[in-house]
Structure formats: structure tokens, C-alpha cells
Design an enzyme around this catalytic site. Sequence first.
Site, PDB file in Angstrom:
ATOM      1  CE1 TYR A   1      41.838  34.221  37.225  1.00 16.35           C
ATOM      2  CE2 TYR A   1      41.582  32.633  39.002  1.00 16.35           C
ATOM      3  CZ  TYR A   1      41.238  33.080  37.755  1.00 16.35           C
ATOM      4  OH  TYR A   1      40.286  32.418  37.024  1.00 16.35           O
TER       5      TYR A   1
ATOM      6  CB  SER B   1      35.593  34.533  33.984  1.00 11.62           C
ATOM      7  OG  SER B   1      36.321  33.480  34.540  1.00 11.62           O
TER       8      SER B   1
ATOM      9  CE1 TYR C   1      36.710  31.224  30.027  1.00 12.55           C
ATOM     10  CE2 TYR C   1      34.443  30.704  30.542  1.00 12.55           C
ATOM     11  CZ  TYR C   1      35.572  31.440  30.772  1.00 12.55           C
ATOM     12  OH  TYR C   1      35.566  32.389  31.744  1.00 12.55           O
TER      13      TYR C   1
ATOM     14  CE  LYS D   1      39.333  34.146  33.990  1.00 11.59           C
ATOM     15  NZ  LYS D   1      38.870  32.848  33.439  1.00 11.59           N
TER      16      LYS D   1
ATOM     17  CB  VAL E   1      31.611  30.352  37.354  1.00 17.04           C
ATOM     18  CG1 VAL E   1      32.247  29.567  36.232  1.00 17.04           C
ATOM     19  CG2 VAL E   1      32.640  30.908  38.316  1.00 17.04           C
TER      20      VAL E   1
HETATM   21  N1  GLN Z   1      37.324  32.365  39.607  1.00 14.23           N
HETATM   22  C1  GLN Z   1      36.834  31.379  38.699  1.00 14.23           C
HETATM   23  C2  GLN Z   1      37.839  30.255  38.516  1.00 14.23           C
HETATM   24  O1  GLN Z   1      39.006  30.496  38.398  1.00 14.23           O
HETATM   25  C3  GLN Z   1      36.520  32.045  37.384  1.00 14.23           C
HETATM   26  C4  GLN Z   1      36.007  31.070  36.348  1.00 14.23           C
HETATM   27  C5  GLN Z   1      34.923  31.650  35.476  1.00 14.23           C
HETATM   28  O2  GLN Z   1      34.201  32.567  35.842  1.00 14.23           O
HETATM   29  N2  GLN Z   1      34.737  31.021  34.344  1.00 14.23           N
HETATM   30  O3  GLN Z   1      37.482  29.117  38.488  1.00 14.23           O
END
Ligand code: GLN
Length: 304
Positions: A188, A63, A240, A66, A258
Site C-alpha cells: 500500500y 491516493s 472522501y 487507488k 494528498v
Molecule cells: N498514503 C496516504 C495515506 O494513506 C494516501 C492518502 C491520500 O492521498 N488521501 O494517508
Amino acid sequence: MNYKEILERVMNNVRAEKSLGKLATYIPELGNIDPYKLGVHLSTVNNLDVGSGDNQEKLSIQSIAKVFSLCLAYKMVGESIWKRVDVEPSGNPFNSLVQLEADNGIPRNPFINAGAIVICDILISHLERPKDAFLSFVKEISDNPELTFCQKIADSEKSIGYRNVALCNFIKSLGNIKNEPEEVLDFYFCLCSLEMSCKELAQAFLFLANGGKKVSDEKEILTKSQTKRINALMQTCGFYDESGEFAFEVGLPGKSGVGGGIVAVFPGNYSIAVWSPKLNAKGNSYKGMMFLEMFTTETEASIF
Ligand code: GLN
């Protein structure tokens, strides 16, 4: 400030702490990472670069990517981007579906999965070859031609990506995805699979500590106002439903993934990337959070 000395001291303290948390095994490939990796790298706007531990080893940035996709889309479409995605903390897990219906398919912010998927859709609408353009953008902001996606990780996530498929289809049904969900999700998963070391991450984020300009050649990536807004979003939404906790403990804008990476930015001063793969219950690196909390405590400096 002797950053090198502080970094080493905090590193030793964090290393000595119990390693709690769990790997992100919901993406099968991420279950194969050595859970005891620990790296940190700090880059300052005054050209200081210091690292420790596994700071030059690649991690799956997940993430954290992003932030790059948002910067690229913001640069391309400007303020109209906020018609497609909101700027409010969600107070919910990163892959939550619950608010979307009440919010008519407008995700709360660009860092939850729903928001990042909409940003992918915007990029696909504006770019002929979105994967290449995305990679070129990250290479450019980090002065690093060596970056690559990891197909194995993208495929692994695709094989179990039911929740993201649900999110994308749901948003499509509410009219806020313009392209085919399959293409949007392929992009994505691909950008989440980007691999970078802590050193590369800290260097790539440094322009956000420098008013939107690269430190190496002063090239403007984002305007000052846009940079402020990206940092504001990282501050309020980067972790989050743990964004408040990160602001409280660390006091810097940041973004987690993650894969166990966290990047934080101190505007006017530095960017710092930490990697420790085991995650807490909110999906953020357990020791990564601990490291940054100790680091801003030791340096006695944060944006607050
Ligand atoms: N690719 C992961 C997902 O969509 C990214 C989530 C994250 O890093 N928080 O679950």
C-alpha cells in the site's frame, strides 16, 4: 472548444488567487515539496494534449494510485471484488476507522484507505510480484515505460503509518485481510509513492474517458460496464467527505491525493490532471479544486 485558451485563462486566474491550505506534513517527506507548484494537463479522446505550468514535473500521486489498483484488481477478479469492498460514499475522512466495526470489516468503498488496503490484499493474493505487476499495469495504460515508485516517500509514510497499521490490523481481525498486514501495508505505501506528472496522469486516465479502451491503440483495459462503475465510484467517493462538494462544484468523476494532485474524467471527452500541493481541511488540493471548478464553468460542460 479552444481548450488551450481556456486552460491558460483559468491558470492565470488560479495563479492570482491566494494560496490557502497546508502541505500534507503528516508524511514527513511531503512536507518538503515546494507549496507553490502549479501544473495542469488535459488529454482528449481526439488526441489533443495541452498543458500549462509545472505539468511535466513529477508529483507524489498518493491516493490517485487507488484508482489504478482498483482497475487492476477489478480486471483480475471481476464482480466478486464487491464482496470484499462496498460501493457507498463514506461521508468520513480518508483514514477513518469508525465505520469498520459496524460494517464487519467491509470498507465502505475502495477509495478510503481501508478499502484501498483490502484491494492491496486482493492483489497480493492473486499476483506473484504485486509491485512489479502494478507498475507494469500503470506503464501499459499510460504507454509510459519511465514510471517508478519513490522509496524515500514510501519509507517516510511507513515511519508514521500508525493509522493505516491500525486499519489493516482491525480489518484482519474482522477476517477481510487474508495476507500478513505487514506485507499488505508495504504494498500500500509503495503504490501511494508512485510519482507521475500531470501529463502522465492525464494520459493514464484517458482510457476511463474512452469507454475503457486506450486511445492510442484501442486496446481494452476494462469493459464499458466496468469503466462506468469506476467512474461512478470516482464521482461518489473520489474526494472522501468532500465528494458531494466536488460533484456540486465541478461535476466530473475524479480522484485526489494528498500530494496535491487531482485527476478528473469527462467520459467521451477528456481527462485532466491538476497539481497544487496545499490541501484544504478535507485533504484535497485547495487550488486543484478551484482550478477544476473554474474550468468546467468556463467550458460550460460537465456530466450533469
Ligand atoms: N498514503 C496516504 C495515506 O494513506 C494516501 C492518502 C491520500 O492521498 N488521501 O494517508
